[in-house]
Design a protein around this motif. Structure first.
Motif, PDB file in Angstrom:
ATOM      1  N   SER A 307      57.067 -22.782 -11.487  1.00  0.00           N
ATOM      2  CA  SER A 307      56.391 -23.291 -12.378  1.00  0.00           C
ATOM      3  C   SER A 307      55.621 -22.673 -12.441  1.00  0.00           C
ATOM      4  N   GLY A 354      56.247 -31.496  -6.814  1.00  0.00           N
ATOM      5  CA  GLY A 354      55.288 -32.527  -6.385  1.00  0.00           C
ATOM      6  C   GLY A 354      54.768 -32.579  -5.266  1.00  0.00           C
ATOM      7  N   VAL A 402      68.208 -24.918  -5.844  1.00  0.00           N
ATOM      8  CA  VAL A 402      67.111 -23.937  -5.302  1.00  0.00           C
ATOM      9  C   VAL A 402      67.071 -23.193  -6.460  1.00  0.00           C
ATOM     10  N   GLU A 492      65.706 -14.060  -7.176  1.00  0.00           N
ATOM     11  CA  GLU A 492      66.903 -15.339  -6.171  1.00  0.00           C
ATOM     12  C   GLU A 492      67.927 -15.543  -5.411  1.00  0.00           C
ATOM     13  N   VAL A 609      58.401 -26.204  -0.999  1.00  0.00           N
ATOM     14  CA  VAL A 609      57.722 -26.377   0.100  1.00  0.00           C
ATOM     15  C   VAL A 609      56.681 -26.012   0.429  1.00  0.00           C
TER      16      VAL A 609
HETATM   17  C1  G6P Z   1      60.246 -22.661  -4.173  1.00  0.00           C
HETATM   18  C2  G6P Z   1      61.081 -22.754  -4.976  1.00  0.00           C
HETATM   19  C3  G6P Z   1      61.038 -22.427  -6.622  1.00  0.00           C
HETATM   20  C4  G6P Z   1      59.880 -23.440  -7.218  1.00  0.00           C
HETATM   21  C5  G6P Z   1      58.508 -23.012  -6.421  1.00  0.00           C
HETATM   22  C6  G6P Z   1      57.048 -23.692  -6.439  1.00  0.00           C
HETATM   23  O1  G6P Z   1      60.043 -21.733  -4.045  1.00  0.00           O
HETATM   24  O2  G6P Z   1      62.102 -22.362  -4.486  1.00  0.00           O
HETATM   25  O3  G6P Z   1      61.972 -22.325  -7.668  1.00  0.00           O
HETATM   26  O4  G6P Z   1      59.573 -22.830  -8.281  1.00  0.00           O
HETATM   27  O5  G6P Z   1      58.680 -22.662  -4.851  1.00  0.00           O
HETATM   28  O6  G6P Z   1      57.991 -24.627  -6.547  1.00  0.00           O
HETATM   29  P1  G6P Z   1      57.004 -26.526  -6.937  1.00  0.00           P
HETATM   30  O7  G6P Z   1      58.153 -27.898  -7.030  1.00  0.00           O
HETATM   31  O8  G6P Z   1      55.881 -26.563  -6.819  1.00  0.00           O
HETATM   32  O9  G6P Z   1      57.882 -26.908  -8.539  1.00  0.00           O
END
Ligand code: G6P
Length: 612
Positions: A307, A354, A402, A492, A609
């Motif tokens: 993101s 989110g 993922v 990854e 996360v």
């Molecule tokens: C984790 C995922 C990534 C993602 C990042 C941010 O590291 O493995 O794929 O880009 O979190 O997550 P979000 O849901 O905020 O886009």
């Protein structure tokens, strides 16, 4: 991170809990466990995936209509059997699953140890379940009151589900900082970190808010505030998601399915938001903050991982089309560096799930400082979507692999729309130019379809570099963030060390790494940067690097210098990331498959996360 599920109803809980955990494995897969209650509490757990738990349990599973389950992404303590959830209290009376981190667990553990409690794991969760038991015994209160009192002493983040042997027929759940959804079925109730575990049973859900707890019994669901104990009126939402969208649909992996869904997901992201004749962008979320956007001296974009990469593309788009200064920050850095931010700032927070803890905390901080926060989220009803002042959903549909793919291109699409909108209202983007971008944007889905048609060619290229230990991704301008994203995708899922660099920066360091063994992926579409990229390719070739170029049809110069070429259709510079990303996703995917890696569940990673 970590997925939790719960079931209370009339059916056999075990298959429902296992199915739910499998759907939540994107949140972690270090260990799995369930607790079933049928007069007795039976806890089964082990290191590994949900399928390992299933294999261990075999066919001899106790029948129960009440149970909880957990799939873990390890925080406190290594992934092993004792650290797996659920955790029992010392007396064996209470059992609990937890997603989050109890920050003051060490002091609570010391207190509990001094009271004679013994611990069999390294987890903060085992401390919590024993602390609840301790409170219940000391205060002589019901389970829900003990949970409430204990949680008021806890510092940290949690979504929990608790059962007590002494209070059968109820489940107590609570949340602060980690998501929790309650599903309302027909004489049955479900709990999940998201709604996917029970999507085939009910679409009626209650999203628990931060600081709320719920007592779920056969009589219904009652919600209260954890701090005040005051009742809260439940708001019931109707889910729009369908089951098909969370299944593999014939693909070997979710990631591959999601890569191939991009023509549709980008189409869905654009639908109804742009007038193809005039290029006029219609987005209610933007209209609601248009004044703040107009007055903003600068825009701040925050996000994590992929993101954040989308945010970097957004920086190029917004500065180019809307002529507004943009800063892009990792949410995790932003929140801890005392940033200068105030009511004149507009923050764009990007998050697929989110739920990312750092992004959520950064949003709260920006709001506290008076800034307007605009969310770009994929998951409808997620914490960030609800926390932001206004926002736009990416409409990419559930992303389960993922490694993020379709969410990234959908995020870039939304950022393109925001840049067009702002370019027009600020008067920096002419009607003609805006309409041209709109027309080209509408062609992106079919152009991606043509790139996907080259999958077998990309697979051959993947085979030629699958044994590499390192890789370099180079791009310039709009495609520098794409190089970062290409490198991230490769590391990854295939565990190949990869770096993304602005192509011109290569000579300031990474060039020292180049030899015959080093694959270098260069993103060189036709466009403003093409000639400069040709020079960069020449520099790599002079050092005998193995060049794979992503370039436009008929770009002979790059072709003649490359060991392999993946062609992408021409488009406007500002839209080229939407095309250039796709072959990089396929390349990483096939390399990972050839290396025998678990593409959808790469080691140590999780998708949502919820810890900082
Ligand atoms: C984790 C995922 C990534 C993602 C990042 C941010 O590291 O493995 O794929 O880009 O979190 O997550 P979000 O849901 O905020 O886009």
């Amino acid at each position: 991170m970590c997925g939790i599920v719960g079931y209370l109803g009339t059916r056999d809980a075990y298959p429902l809990l296992i199915q739910g955990l499998k759907r939540l494995e994107y949140r972690g897969y270090d260990s799995a466990g369930i607790a079933l209650f049928n007069g007795q509490l039976a806890v089964h757990k082990c290191k590994g995936k949900v399928s390992d738990l299933e294999a261990r349990m075999g066919k001899d599973v106790p029948q129960a209509s009440l149970g909880i389950g957990h799939t873990r992404w390890a925080t406190h303590g290594e992934p092993n059997d004792p650290n797996a959830h659920p955790h029992l209290s010392n007396s064996g009376r209470l059992v609990l699953v937890h997603n989050g981190i109890i920050e003051n667990f060490a002091s609570l553990k010391a207190l509990m140890t001094s009271k004679g409690y013994r611990f069999h794991s390294d987890t903060d969760t085992e401390v919590l379940v024993n602390f609840i038991e301790f409170v219940q015994d000391a205060e002589g209160v019901s389970l829900d009151q003990a949970v409430r009192i204990a949680l008021n002493e806890v510092v940290g983040a949690y979504a929990i589900a608790v059962l007590s042997k002494d209070e059968p027929g109820q489940m107590v759940v609570a949340r602060l900082g980690s998501p929790l959804v309650v599903g309302l079925g027909n004489n049955e109730y479900f709990v999940g970190s998201d709604a996917t575990p029970f999507l085939d049973s009910t679409k009626k859900v209650i999203y628990l808010e931060d600081g709320e707890m719920a007592v779920i019994s056969r009589q219904g669901v009652s919600i209260r505030e954890i701090a005040s104990d005051l009742p809260v009126d439940a708001v019931i939402h109707q889910l729009k998601m369908d089951l098909e969208s969370i299944e593999k649909g014939g693909y070997d992996h979710f990631m591959l399915k999601e890569i191939f869904e991009q023509p549709k997901s980008i189409g869905d992201t654009i639908r109804g938001r742009i007038d193809l004749k005039t290029g006029e962008v219609k987005m209610a979320g933007l209209d609601s903050i248009s004044e703040a956007l107009l007055e903003a001296q600068r825009l701040l974009i925050i996000g994590c991982g992929t993101s954040w990469h989308a945010g970097l593309v957004g920086e190029y788009l917004l500065e180019d089309l809307a002529r507004v200064p943009v800063e892009v920050e990792y949410a995790s850095e932003f929140r801890y560096r005392n940033p200068i931010i105030g009511p004149k700032d507009v923050v764009i927070a990007i998050s697929q799930s989110g739920e990312t803890a750092d992004t959520l905390a950064a949003i709260k901080m920006a709001k506290k400082a008076g800034a307007i926060v605009f969310g770009v989220c994929n998951v409808v009803g997620s914490s960030i979507a609800r926390e932001t002042t206004a926002g736009a959903y990416t409409h990419a549909g559930p992303e389960i692999g993922v490694a993020s793919t379709k969410a990234f291109t959908a995020q870039v699409t939304v950022l393109t729309l925001i840049a067009m909108y702002l370019g027009r209202v600020k008067g920096h983007l002419s009607l003609e130019h805006c309409a041209e971008i709109g027309r080209e944007l509408a062609l992106i889905p079919e152009k991606i379809t043509s790139i996907l048609g080259a999958e077998s060619h990309i697979k051959v290229i993947a085979a030629s570099i699958a044994k590499a230990n390192n890789a370099l991704f180079l791009g310039r301008g709009y495609n520098f963030p794409v190089a970062l994203e290409g490198a991230l995708k490769l590391k990854e899922i295939s565990y190949i060390h990869a770096e993304g660099y602005p192509a011109a920066e290569m000579k300031h360091g990474p060039i020292a790494l180049i030899d015959e063994q080093m694959p270098i992926v260069i993103i060189a579409p036709r466009g403003d940067m093409y000639e400069k990229l040709v020079s960069n390719v020449q520099e790599v070739k002079a050092r005998k690097g193995h060049v794979i170029s992503i370039t436009g049809q008929g770009n002979e110069e790059v072709r003649s210098l490359s060991d392999a070429v993946i062609e992408i259709p021409d488009t406007l510079d500002c839209l080229s990331p939407l095309l250039a990303t796709v072959p990089l996703q396929l390349l990483s995917y096939h390399i990972a498959v050839l290396r025998g890696c678990n593409v959808d569940q790469p080691r140590n990673l999780a998708k949502s996360v919820t810890v900082e």
